[in-house]
Design a protein around this motif. Structure first.
Motif, PDB file in Angstrom:
ATOM      1  N   MET A   1       0.861  -1.190   0.000  1.00  0.00           N
ATOM      2  CA  MET A   1       0.000   0.000   0.000  1.00  0.00           C
ATOM      3  C   MET A   1       0.896   1.238   0.000  1.00  0.00           C
ATOM      4  O   MET A   1       1.786   1.351   0.834  1.00  0.00           O
ATOM      5  CB  MET A   1      -0.892  -0.039   1.245  1.00  0.00           C
ATOM      6  N   ASP A   2       0.629   2.141  -0.922  1.00  0.00           N
ATOM      7  CA  ASP A   2       1.536   3.282  -1.043  1.00  0.00           C
ATOM      8  C   ASP A   2       0.854   4.607  -0.720  1.00  0.00           C
ATOM      9  O   ASP A   2       1.298   5.664  -1.153  1.00  0.00           O
ATOM     10  CB  ASP A   2       2.151   3.310  -2.439  1.00  0.00           C
ATOM     11  N   THR A   3      -0.239   4.548   0.031  1.00  0.00           N
ATOM     12  CA  THR A   3      -0.866   5.778   0.509  1.00  0.00           C
ATOM     13  C   THR A   3      -0.720   5.840   2.029  1.00  0.00           C
ATOM     14  O   THR A   3      -0.594   4.804   2.682  1.00  0.00           O
ATOM     15  CB  THR A   3      -2.359   5.820   0.129  1.00  0.00           C
ATOM     16  N   PRO A   4      -0.732   7.045   2.586  1.00  0.00           N
ATOM     17  CA  PRO A   4      -0.495   7.173   4.032  1.00  0.00           C
ATOM     18  C   PRO A   4      -1.607   6.532   4.866  1.00  0.00           C
ATOM     19  O   PRO A   4      -2.764   6.491   4.456  1.00  0.00           O
ATOM     20  CB  PRO A   4      -0.475   8.682   4.259  1.00  0.00           C
ATOM     21  N   VAL A   5      -1.220   6.057   6.030  1.00  0.00           N
ATOM     22  CA  VAL A   5      -2.183   5.495   6.978  1.00  0.00           C
ATOM     23  C   VAL A   5      -2.255   6.426   8.187  1.00  0.00           C
ATOM     24  O   VAL A   5      -1.236   6.692   8.835  1.00  0.00           O
ATOM     25  CB  VAL A   5      -1.765   4.078   7.415  1.00  0.00           C
ATOM     26  N   LYS A  29       5.655   1.570  18.893  1.00  0.00           N
ATOM     27  CA  LYS A  29       5.884   0.167  18.525  1.00  0.00           C
ATOM     28  C   LYS A  29       4.630  -0.433  17.898  1.00  0.00           C
ATOM     29  O   LYS A  29       4.692  -1.110  16.860  1.00  0.00           O
ATOM     30  CB  LYS A  29       6.279  -0.640  19.768  1.00  0.00           C
ATOM     31  N   VAL A  30       3.497  -0.174  18.524  1.00  0.00           N
ATOM     32  CA  VAL A  30       2.238  -0.716  17.997  1.00  0.00           C
ATOM     33  C   VAL A  30       1.881  -0.054  16.664  1.00  0.00           C
ATOM     34  O   VAL A  30       1.440  -0.731  15.719  1.00  0.00           O
ATOM     35  CB  VAL A  30       1.101  -0.551  19.030  1.00  0.00           C
ATOM     36  N   ASP A  32       3.960   1.108  14.468  1.00  0.00           N
ATOM     37  CA  ASP A  32       4.845   0.521  13.452  1.00  0.00           C
ATOM     38  C   ASP A  32       4.348  -0.856  13.026  1.00  0.00           C
ATOM     39  O   ASP A  32       4.308  -1.177  11.836  1.00  0.00           O
ATOM     40  CB  ASP A  32       6.271   0.401  14.000  1.00  0.00           C
ATOM     41  N   ALA A  33       3.979  -1.665  14.020  1.00  0.00           N
ATOM     42  CA  ALA A  33       3.533  -3.027  13.707  1.00  0.00           C
ATOM     43  C   ALA A  33       2.217  -3.026  12.937  1.00  0.00           C
ATOM     44  O   ALA A  33       1.961  -3.924  12.134  1.00  0.00           O
ATOM     45  CB  ALA A  33       3.389  -3.830  14.998  1.00  0.00           C
ATOM     46  N   ALA A  34       1.383  -2.016  13.224  1.00  0.00           N
ATOM     47  CA  ALA A  34       0.095  -1.927  12.537  1.00  0.00           C
ATOM     48  C   ALA A  34       0.235  -1.311  11.152  1.00  0.00           C
ATOM     49  O   ALA A  34      -0.661  -1.440  10.320  1.00  0.00           O
ATOM     50  CB  ALA A  34      -0.884  -1.107  13.373  1.00  0.00           C
ATOM     51  N   GLY A  35       1.341  -0.612  10.909  1.00  0.00           N
ATOM     52  CA  GLY A  35       1.517   0.079   9.638  1.00  0.00           C
ATOM     53  C   GLY A  35       0.897   1.466   9.632  1.00  0.00           C
ATOM     54  O   GLY A  35       0.523   1.978   8.580  1.00  0.00           O
ATOM     55  N   VAL A  36       0.800   2.073  10.803  1.00  0.00           N
ATOM     56  CA  VAL A  36       0.202   3.408  10.915  1.00  0.00           C
ATOM     57  C   VAL A  36       1.296   4.460  10.804  1.00  0.00           C
ATOM     58  O   VAL A  36       2.279   4.421  11.547  1.00  0.00           O
ATOM     59  CB  VAL A  36      -0.544   3.558  12.256  1.00  0.00           C
ATOM     60  N   ASP A  37       1.128   5.397   9.872  1.00  0.00           N
ATOM     61  CA  ASP A  37       2.108   6.465   9.710  1.00  0.00           C
ATOM     62  C   ASP A  37       1.950   7.540  10.778  1.00  0.00           C
ATOM     63  O   ASP A  37       2.907   7.953  11.389  1.00  0.00           O
ATOM     64  CB  ASP A  37       1.947   7.113   8.329  1.00  0.00           C
ATOM     65  N   ARG A  66       4.986  11.630  13.705  1.00  0.00           N
ATOM     66  CA  ARG A  66       4.075  10.492  13.881  1.00  0.00           C
ATOM     67  C   ARG A  66       2.750  10.870  14.570  1.00  0.00           C
ATOM     68  O   ARG A  66       1.785  10.152  14.433  1.00  0.00           O
ATOM     69  CB  ARG A  66       4.762   9.398  14.721  1.00  0.00           C
ATOM     70  N   LEU A 239      -8.278   4.416   5.359  1.00  0.00           N
ATOM     71  CA  LEU A 239      -7.058   4.298   6.171  1.00  0.00           C
ATOM     72  C   LEU A 239      -6.250   5.594   6.231  1.00  0.00           C
ATOM     73  O   LEU A 239      -5.357   5.700   7.069  1.00  0.00           O
ATOM     74  CB  LEU A 239      -6.180   3.166   5.629  1.00  0.00           C
TER      75      LEU A 239
END
Lengths: 258, 261
Positions: A1-5, A29-30, A32-37, A66, A239
């Motif tokens: 996925m190449d759009t921001p989360v 940490k969470v 990052d693991a979830a893929g949230v920008d 962040r 997202l």
């Protein structure tokens, strides 16, 4: 996925009642693991909104790329509310306003909130709150509530929190018919088909991903959207792209640049 | 900044065995999926191979009728493993035991909060003794909500005092919500024969903390389908950074071991 989360709904601070610590490193940490920008973060735990907003800024300062600060406003102290909004938005750069009428014992269309809304309306910002309350008068509908508020404060945008825990036809219809009303997804329930229902009823442009971190885990909450049976483009919008548009994050930045 | 970490095409990378699904209609609301075909279709969409299923009717109204209906609903579908609901104050142990063995049911569920009995040896002792001798694990929901029942918490102290008397019995605490995070981890810590199913355990980093307390052998994936979707908690588990051995255990291996399947 190449759009921001972008996580639209999260909380800073400790909530020892549930074992939640004010731990910014764990948060990251969470994320990052979830893929949230980026995460929109508020603090509603304190009767002193200023104290909560300052706590939010500790997170923002630790990771300005962040976290997006969100201002808390409470009508318990009307003499402070607008002054604190001025500070939170103009000095701290917070991006929208969180209210919590459950603490106030009166719903979000109570006139005690109107001074806050007048300020938000003047600044064309967004407010997030629940859509319904245990103390709602009989006959209250979400659509009726937000239609009246939208008529009175036409420049505001509204985000109804926790509207993907159940299949809420009233909330979805409200978001469909009112251009300035949005739905946010976090809930400790993950009702089967709720994301699909909201996209079908309200439209893919009107739903925002939120986690309720640190009460709930962003990895579990984001999965409601990620694993939903909806088009890929709809997922990208929910997202992050819808939040960017709503908060105008692609324009002059607030609460840290994207 | 772009985070590449969101997988829009997620499929589980290890075999998934759902430890908490319901099959059949409810009396208090219409559920989105109430038959085996629908459940299997959702399992396929989520990438889940097998599921342990119980009948809501057996919990809410009558265990014998509900369990019989469950077997009828499952038919000869080998991907669905039946879990019998038992109500010790009123069910006959010998009769129920015969039904469990005839159906080859590998797990039992008791709902003391809904059935209004103390989870004490003087009520359930004979049943726990039988389950322990047969190697059949017992599921205990932390609460059970219906439209006409307030979903009170399981009596954690009663569970502690009773379960510790049956060290060879495996008990699975299921449907634990974050409001029960105050007592569930200490209970797990104090009872080595207690495991947890995590369909409702969504508190931030909570599952990682559970794994730290009891290790990967006592934590199990469950969905709480059809009240909840199947895939989200499975996705969550894949994002915990577990090695493949532990991920396999949590997503299905532990349940398969408990059910001897």
């Amino acid at each position: 996925m190449d759009t921001p989360v972008i996580d639209f709904h999260s909380h800073a601070g400790s909530w020892g009642r549930y074992g939640v610590d004010a731990d910014c490193d764990l948060y990251l940490k969470v994320m990052d693991a979830a893929g949230v920008d980026r995460t929109c973060i508020n603090c509603i735990w304190f009767g002193d909104a200023r104290r909560g907003n300052d706590l939010v800024m500790e997170y923002v300062k630790q990771a300005p790329d962040r976290f997006i600060g969100v201002a808390f406003a409470t009508p318990h102290y009307p003499e402070e509310a607008v002054k604190e909004l001025e500070r939170a938005v103009h000095e701290l750069g917070m991006a929208y306003v969180k209210i919590y009428p459950d603490y106030f014992g009166r719903p979000n269309d109570d006139p005690a909130y109107f001074p806050i809304y007048e300020w938000v309306d003047e600044h064309e910002m967004a407010v997030m709150c629940h859509a319904t309350y245990p103390f709602d008068p009989p006959g209250t509908t979400i659509e009726g509530r937000f239609t009246a508020l939208s008529d009175r404060f036409p420049n505001m945008r509204w985000v109804m929190a926790h509207t993907a825990g159940t299949l809420d036809a009233d909330a979805a219809e409200t978001a469909r018919v009112l251009p300035n009303v949005y739905m946010e997804t976090c809930s400790s329930r993950t009702a089967l088909g709720a994301t699909e229902f909201n996209v079908e009823r309200a439209g893919e442009d009107k739903v925002l991903y939120g986690s309720d971190m640190a009460l709930m885990d962003a990895r579990q909450q984001i999965a409601k959207v990620v694993t939903a049976d909806i088009p890929r483009r709809a997922k990208e919008k929910i997202l992050g792209l819808n939040a960017i548009r709503l908060l105008r994050l692609d324009g002059p930045a607030k609460g840290g640049a994207i | 900044m772009m985070t590449p970490g969101v997988d829009l095409d997620f499929r589980p990378t290890v075999p998934a065995f759902d430890a908490n699904a319901a099959l059949g209609r409810r009396h208090d609301r219409r559920v989105a999926v109430d038959d085996a075909a629908g459940l299997l279709a959702e399992m396929d969409r989520a990438g889940v191979e097998r599921a342990l299923v119980y009948a809501p009717h057996a919990a809410a109204f009558d265990s014998a009728e509900g369990n019989a209906g469950l077997l009828e609903a499952i038919g000869d579908e080998s991907r669905l493993a039946p879990q019998f609901v038992c109500n010790p104050p009123f069910d006959d142990l010998d009769e129920t035991a015969a039904q469990i063995e005839a159906a080859d049911a590998r797990a039992v569920r008791m709902v003391p909060t809904l059935h209004h009995y103390p989870f004490r040896s003087w009520v359930v002792g004979g049943w726990l003794e039988w389950l322990s001798a047969r190697g059949i694990p017992l599921w205990l929901p932390a609460s059970y909500e219906t439209n006409w029942h307030d979903g009170a918490d399981l009596d954690a102290h009663a569970v502690h005092e009773t379960v510790r008397q049956f060290p060879d019995l495996t008990v699975v605490l299921c449907e634990v919500h974050y409001v029960q995070a105050s007592w569930a981890p200490p209970l797990l810590r104090s009872l080595p024969n207690l495991s947890i199913e995590v369909s409702r355990y969504v508190i931030a980093d909570g599952i990682a903390q559970l794994l730290g307390i009891v290790g990967p052998g006592r934590v199990m994936f469950g969905s709480r389908f059809p009240e909840q979707a199947i895939a989200p908690q499975l996705y969550h588990l894949h994002r915990l950074g577990l090695n493949e051995t532990d991920l396999r255990a949590v997503c299905g291996g532990n349940l398969a071991r408990l059910l001897r399947m």
